[in-house]
Design an enzyme around this catalytic site. Structure first.
Site, PDB file in Angstrom:
ATOM      1  N   ARG A 128       0.856  -1.196   0.000  1.00  0.00           N
ATOM      2  CA  ARG A 128       0.000   0.000   0.000  1.00  0.00           C
ATOM      3  C   ARG A 128       0.891   1.245   0.000  1.00  0.00           C
ATOM      4  O   ARG A 128       0.977   1.968   0.989  1.00  0.00           O
ATOM      5  CB  ARG A 128      -0.877  -0.013   1.229  1.00  0.00           C
ATOM      6  CG  ARG A 128      -2.166  -0.812   1.281  1.00  0.00           C
ATOM      7  CD  ARG A 128      -2.543  -1.778   0.330  1.00  0.00           C
ATOM      8  NE  ARG A 128      -3.850  -1.602  -0.268  1.00  0.00           N
ATOM      9  CZ  ARG A 128      -5.027  -1.770   0.322  1.00  0.00           C
ATOM     10  NH1 ARG A 128      -5.103  -2.072   1.583  1.00  0.00           N
ATOM     11  NH2 ARG A 128      -6.140  -1.629  -0.351  1.00  0.00           N
ATOM     12  N   GLN A 133      -0.534   2.855  -6.074  1.00  0.00           N
ATOM     13  CA  GLN A 133      -1.984   3.093  -5.954  1.00  0.00           C
ATOM     14  C   GLN A 133      -2.767   2.759  -7.222  1.00  0.00           C
ATOM     15  O   GLN A 133      -3.844   2.189  -7.155  1.00  0.00           O
ATOM     16  CB  GLN A 133      -2.240   4.542  -5.562  1.00  0.00           C
ATOM     17  CG  GLN A 133      -2.422   4.693  -4.070  1.00  0.00           C
ATOM     18  CD  GLN A 133      -2.547   6.126  -3.609  1.00  0.00           C
ATOM     19  OE1 GLN A 133      -2.587   7.036  -4.429  1.00  0.00           O
ATOM     20  NE2 GLN A 133      -2.595   6.323  -2.321  1.00  0.00           N
ATOM     21  N   ASP A 136      -3.619  -0.943  -7.650  1.00  0.00           N
ATOM     22  CA  ASP A 136      -4.124  -1.586  -6.439  1.00  0.00           C
ATOM     23  C   ASP A 136      -5.518  -2.182  -6.653  1.00  0.00           C
ATOM     24  O   ASP A 136      -6.535  -1.488  -6.573  1.00  0.00           O
ATOM     25  CB  ASP A 136      -4.130  -0.533  -5.323  1.00  0.00           C
ATOM     26  CG  ASP A 136      -4.423  -1.124  -3.962  1.00  0.00           C
ATOM     27  OD1 ASP A 136      -4.951  -2.249  -3.905  1.00  0.00           O
ATOM     28  OD2 ASP A 136      -4.121  -0.457  -2.963  1.00  0.00           O
ATOM     29  N   SER A 139      -8.011  -1.839  -3.648  1.00  0.00           N
ATOM     30  CA  SER A 139      -8.660  -0.531  -3.500  1.00  0.00           C
ATOM     31  C   SER A 139      -9.723  -0.318  -4.565  1.00  0.00           C
ATOM     32  O   SER A 139     -10.838   0.108  -4.253  1.00  0.00           O
ATOM     33  CB  SER A 139      -7.637   0.599  -3.630  1.00  0.00           C
ATOM     34  OG  SER A 139      -6.784   0.588  -2.533  1.00  0.00           O
ATOM     35  N   TYR A 236      -2.655  -1.750   7.285  1.00  0.00           N
ATOM     36  CA  TYR A 236      -3.810  -2.585   7.655  1.00  0.00           C
ATOM     37  C   TYR A 236      -4.045  -2.538   9.161  1.00  0.00           C
ATOM     38  O   TYR A 236      -3.164  -2.175   9.933  1.00  0.00           O
ATOM     39  CB  TYR A 236      -3.564  -4.032   7.225  1.00  0.00           C
ATOM     40  CG  TYR A 236      -3.569  -4.200   5.734  1.00  0.00           C
ATOM     41  CD1 TYR A 236      -4.755  -4.125   5.027  1.00  0.00           C
ATOM     42  CD2 TYR A 236      -2.396  -4.412   5.035  1.00  0.00           C
ATOM     43  CE1 TYR A 236      -4.773  -4.269   3.654  1.00  0.00           C
ATOM     44  CE2 TYR A 236      -2.391  -4.561   3.655  1.00  0.00           C
ATOM     45  CZ  TYR A 236      -3.582  -4.490   2.968  1.00  0.00           C
ATOM     46  OH  TYR A 236      -3.600  -4.623   1.616  1.00  0.00           O
TER      47      TYR A 236
HETATM   48  P1  NAD Z   1      -9.248  -3.587   4.929  1.00  0.00           P
HETATM   49  O1  NAD Z   1     -10.148  -3.960   3.805  1.00  0.00           O
HETATM   50  O2  NAD Z   1      -8.144  -4.498   5.312  1.00  0.00           O
HETATM   51  O3  NAD Z   1     -10.163  -3.352   6.247  1.00  0.00           O
HETATM   52  C1  NAD Z   1     -11.295  -2.516   6.205  1.00  0.00           C
HETATM   53  C2  NAD Z   1     -11.329  -1.644   7.438  1.00  0.00           C
HETATM   54  O4  NAD Z   1     -11.700  -2.422   8.585  1.00  0.00           O
HETATM   55  C3  NAD Z   1     -10.002  -0.983   7.791  1.00  0.00           C
HETATM   56  O5  NAD Z   1     -10.146   0.411   7.827  1.00  0.00           O
HETATM   57  C4  NAD Z   1      -9.672  -1.551   9.163  1.00  0.00           C
HETATM   58  O6  NAD Z   1      -8.978  -0.640   9.989  1.00  0.00           O
HETATM   59  C5  NAD Z   1     -11.057  -1.875   9.705  1.00  0.00           C
HETATM   60  N1  NAD Z   1     -11.065  -2.825  10.816  1.00  0.00           N
HETATM   61  C6  NAD Z   1     -10.329  -3.951  10.991  1.00  0.00           C
HETATM   62  N2  NAD Z   1     -10.611  -4.562  12.160  1.00  0.00           N
HETATM   63  C7  NAD Z   1     -11.592  -3.813  12.747  1.00  0.00           C
HETATM   64  C8  NAD Z   1     -12.324  -3.937  13.967  1.00  0.00           C
HETATM   65  N3  NAD Z   1     -12.097  -4.948  14.825  1.00  0.00           N
HETATM   66  N4  NAD Z   1     -13.245  -2.987  14.257  1.00  0.00           N
HETATM   67  C9  NAD Z   1     -13.479  -1.954  13.392  1.00  0.00           C
HETATM   68  N5  NAD Z   1     -12.812  -1.793  12.225  1.00  0.00           N
HETATM   69  C10 NAD Z   1     -11.881  -2.715  11.902  1.00  0.00           C
HETATM   70  O7  NAD Z   1      -8.649  -2.140   4.720  1.00  0.00           O
HETATM   71  P2  NAD Z   1      -8.444  -1.337   3.363  1.00  0.00           P
HETATM   72  O8  NAD Z   1      -9.735  -0.762   2.946  1.00  0.00           O
HETATM   73  O9  NAD Z   1      -7.746  -2.216   2.409  1.00  0.00           O
HETATM   74  O10 NAD Z   1      -7.526  -0.140   3.827  1.00  0.00           O
HETATM   75  C11 NAD Z   1      -6.520  -0.303   4.813  1.00  0.00           C
HETATM   76  C12 NAD Z   1      -5.670   0.962   4.866  1.00  0.00           C
HETATM   77  O11 NAD Z   1      -4.821   1.063   3.741  1.00  0.00           O
HETATM   78  C13 NAD Z   1      -6.410   2.267   4.911  1.00  0.00           C
HETATM   79  O12 NAD Z   1      -5.684   3.118   5.764  1.00  0.00           O
HETATM   80  C14 NAD Z   1      -6.296   2.799   3.526  1.00  0.00           C
HETATM   81  O13 NAD Z   1      -6.443   4.188   3.449  1.00  0.00           O
HETATM   82  C15 NAD Z   1      -4.913   2.365   3.213  1.00  0.00           C
HETATM   83  N6  NAD Z   1      -4.661   2.288   1.779  1.00  0.00           N
HETATM   84  C16 NAD Z   1      -3.529   2.847   1.270  1.00  0.00           C
HETATM   85  C17 NAD Z   1      -3.264   2.755  -0.077  1.00  0.00           C
HETATM   86  C18 NAD Z   1      -2.040   3.346  -0.661  1.00  0.00           C
HETATM   87  O14 NAD Z   1      -1.427   4.207  -0.060  1.00  0.00           O
HETATM   88  N7  NAD Z   1      -1.632   2.892  -1.820  1.00  0.00           N
HETATM   89  C19 NAD Z   1      -4.142   2.080  -0.913  1.00  0.00           C
HETATM   90  C20 NAD Z   1      -5.286   1.508  -0.351  1.00  0.00           C
HETATM   91  C21 NAD Z   1      -5.530   1.615   1.002  1.00  0.00           C
END
Ligand code: NAD
Length: 389
Positions: A128, A133, A136, A139, A236
């Site tokens: 990530r 991005q 991805d 995403s 994550y």
């Molecule tokens: P994910 O699909 O792994 O999880 C979804 C959400 O569930 C996350 O926000 C996580 O914190 C939340 N979660 C997990 N356990 C939980 C619990 N017990 N109670 C409540 N919430 C809980 O996550 P994602 O959508 O793939 O994104 C993860 C992170 O990566 C985010 O910060 C996102 O902004 C970041 N991200 C960065 C990039 C990049 O920079 N290239 C790209 C995509 C996502």
């Protein structure tokens, strides 16, 4: 070089890994593109559109994979005994396989690719980082899944989302609660807000609170010393302690009973989805309430979710536990997915040699490369020394 785009054969998969738009650009790299007839049918792309974009059409799987140097896929190709055909056995040795390989659900797949001499890139393992991005797939697909979840919730919900002031009286806005404010959850918040609902959301990562508020939703969550450290270096969420889970459960019990619609999106990478909504919490909800659990593929955030099914509880709460939410919006999902793969291949393309050049020192390549030259090279999936001996 030949790049094959097979028809996806896993149940419920409607997406395709290349579109006419990306076929044209892939041809621009010097590739010959072979698309299996019917590959785009689920995503509303007729064979004729691929032909018009300059692809060759193959009538069957064997012709599709014959002499392929690169294979694009949405999900892991079917292996022996997994379905109607064994796609894996048709992929030539030395080919480069790029796509979502569902490697967490079946880590043994890595060994199967190595044994067959397939160099596999599991795109769900992409780091990530900013540079990655546009490649991805998690995403791009989660974003659409979050949107679709709210649309399906609105269809299932027997009342209205926005407040409506009519001559016959006022309709109250729906209270929508989003669990997990990652990519899917944030899109769910934005979509529910656009439909006029009153939205609140929870997450464990500290950064999520501001993101939730910036979309105009209310943050509801337990904030402790532990949540300050709840994000891994990869972005994550970590699995939380028993103490946190107890406190979260108390807060959820108070919150859930006031909701009309709950969208569950919480995941912890590579593990079963955290169970956040108990049977008692569902029992406390009003009849006609809706839970959409897009974490169903990982078991679901609600204990009553049955992956792949719609459940209606005794107190009249509908729980939609459909699997593979991106495939429920297949045209948009395929368009974005296909661009993700195109961007990846283009970034690691040797223009002189007209061939891929996967530099093992590159952070992105190191992140996704599962197998190379007959060996499992990814540190998380390589056999441990004792197993290897
Ligand atoms: P994910 O699909 O792994 O999880 C979804 C959400 O569930 C996350 O926000 C996580 O914190 C939340 N979660 C997990 N356990 C939980 C619990 N017990 N109670 C409540 N919430 C809980 O996550 P994602 O959508 O793939 O994104 C993860 C992170 O990566 C985010 O910060 C996102 O902004 C970041 N991200 C960065 C990039 C990049 O920079 N290239 C790209 C995509 C996502």
């Amino acid at each position: 070089m030949r790049l094959a785009v097979p028809k996806e054969r896993r149940p419920g998969e409607a997406r395709v890994a290349a579109t006419p738009e990306t076929v044209k650009k892939l041809r621009g790299l010097g590739l010959t593109i072979v698309v299996e007839s019917g590959a785009g049918a689920g995503a509303a792309i007729p064979d004729a559109e691929y032909l018009a974009a300059g692809a060759e059409l193959a009538p069957d799987p064997a012709t599709t994979f014959a002499d392929a140097n690169i294979v694009f896929c949405v999900q892991a190709p079917l292996g022996p005994g997994e379905g109607e055909i064994d796609q894996l056995s048709l992929i030539p040795r030395g080919a480069l396989l790029i796509g979502g390989l569902n490697i967490w659900s079946d880590p043994k797949r890595a060994e199967a690719y190595a044994q067959r001499g397939i160099d596999a890139c599991a795109m769900e393992l992409l780091p990530r980082i900013t540079r990655a991005q546009s490649m991805d797939i998690l995403s791009s697909q989660a974003n659409l899944a979050g949107y679709r979840a709210v649309i399906e919730a609105a269809m299932e919900y027997p009342r209205a989302f926005p407040m409506m002031m009519t001559a016959a009286g006022t309709v109250a806005p729906a209270a929508v609660f989003v669990i997990g404010a990652g990519v899917a959850g944030l899109q769910a918040i934005a979509t529910a807000r656009r439909l006029g609902a009153k939205v609140s959301a929870t997450d464990v990562r500290p950064a999520a609170k501001e993101e939730i508020k910036s979309l105009g939703a209310t943050f509801v969550g337990v904030e402790t010393e532990e949540t300050k450290q709840a994000q891994t270096a990869g972005g994550y969420a970590k699995e939380m302690s028993e103490d946190f889970k107890r406190r979260q459960a108390e807060l959820m019990a108070e919150t859930v009973k006031k909701q009309d619609v709950i969208i569950c999106t919480a995941l912890t990478m590579g593990r079963a989805a955290p169970k956040i909504i108990t049977a008692e919490m569902v029992a406390s909800m009003k009849p006609g309430s809706v839970i959409v659990d897009i974490a169903a593929d990982a078991g679901g955030n609600c204990v009553l979710t049955r992956p792949g099914e719609r459940v209606v509880t005794e107190n009249g709460v509908s729980i939609l536990g459909w699997r593979n939410w991106p495939a429920r919006i297949p045209v948009a999902a395929s368009a974005l997915y296909a661009r993700n793969l195109l961007t990846f291949l283009t970034a690691f393309w040797d223009k002189e040699a007209k061939a891929p050049k996967l530099d093992a020192n590159d952070e992105i390549v190191r992140g996704v490369l599962l197998t190379r030259g007959g060996a499992v090279v990814h540190p998380q999936f390589a056999p441990k020394p004792a197993e290897a001996a």
